[in-house]
Structures are given as C-alpha cells and as structure tokens.
Motif scaffolding. Structure first.
Motif, PDB file in Angstrom:
ATOM      1  N   VAL A   1      -5.434  -0.117  -0.240  1.00  0.00           N
ATOM      2  CA  VAL A   1      -5.556   1.137  -1.211  1.00  0.00           C
ATOM      3  C   VAL A   1      -4.282   1.767  -1.029  1.00  0.00           C
ATOM      4  O   VAL A   1      -3.823   2.259  -0.098  1.00  0.00           O
TER       5      VAL A   1
ATOM      6  N   VAL B   1      -5.476  -1.671  -5.501  1.00  0.00           N
ATOM      7  CA  VAL B   1      -5.905  -0.384  -6.184  1.00  0.00           C
ATOM      8  C   VAL B   1      -4.932   0.669  -5.835  1.00  0.00           C
ATOM      9  O   VAL B   1      -4.515   0.829  -4.607  1.00  0.00           O
TER      10      VAL B   1
ATOM     11  N   GLU C   1     -12.991   3.260  -3.133  1.00  0.00           N
ATOM     12  CA  GLU C   1     -12.206   2.279  -3.413  1.00  0.00           C
ATOM     13  C   GLU C   1     -11.711   1.345  -2.315  1.00  0.00           C
ATOM     14  O   GLU C   1     -11.397  -0.002  -2.254  1.00  0.00           O
TER      15      GLU C   1
END
Length: 121
Positions: free
Chosen positions: A79, A98, A112
C-alpha cells in the motif's frame, strides 16, 4: 484485524512513521521494520520476514521505484501512503497498487492492507 500480519514500513518522516506503526500495532499487526531510505528498505526486504508493506513515494535518498520493484518481485502486498499522487509510470507498471493520499484514517490503511493481501492470495 491484522492479527499478527508482519508489516514493513517505508517512511522518512519520524512522526508519521510512529503514528503509522502505532495504528498497525493497535490493529494487532506487527511492524517488523521502518526504513527511512531506499537503501534501508531494500536491505530490510532482503533480510526481514514480512507479509505486507506500506510505503511513502519519497524517502530520504530517492523515490521508491526500486523498492516497489523489489516488493513486486517478492509478490508482497503493498500500500502506498503518500502526500503526492502516484506517478503514471508507476500506475502503469503496478496497476494492482493501492495508493492512499495522506492524511488517511488508520482504519482505512488497515483495510487496504487486508484488501491488498486478499488480492495477492
């Protein structure tokens, strides 16, 4: 929520790294290392066991493109948590990535990480 998931953090701002570490630990994750430079991050990727990574786009010595490549080669769910937009060349090379723009509530980062791990499974 993260129940023992080991997370590597790449962040060069000490206060943000500390807040991020605390948020992940509060969600029952384990922070295995915090790298403030690309050199440190690449070294940690080689040496430490981890299940996911959270990275800023800019560390003290450079942009994190080499770190993203090393994480991608390892198939590590990642992430990006940054104050700037994900560059188009990175988006094209890593469409699964992401990218969250600072600031984000801790629960969103945790969610996430979990989503990125599910995608990689």
């Amino acid at each position: 929520m993260l129940s023992g998931i080991r997370v590597l953090i790449g962040e060069d701002e000490v206060l943000i790294a500390a807040a991020l570490s605390q948020a992940l630990e509060d969600a029952e994750g384990e922070v295995v290392g915090v790298a403030c430079s690309v050199r440190e991050a690449r070294q940690m990727i080689k040496q430490l066991p981890f299940d996911a990574a959270v990275l800023d786009l800019h560390l003290t010595d450079s942009e994190v493109t080499p770190v993203l490549e090393a994480l991608h080669a390892r198939k590590a769910p990642t992430v990006v948590y940054s104050g700037s937009e994900l560059p188009e060349k990175v988006r094209v090379r890593h469409p699964e990535l992401v990218a969250l723009r600072k600031p984000v509530l801790p629960g969103r980062i945790v969610a996430e990480i979990l989503r990125a791990r599910r995608k990689g499974a």
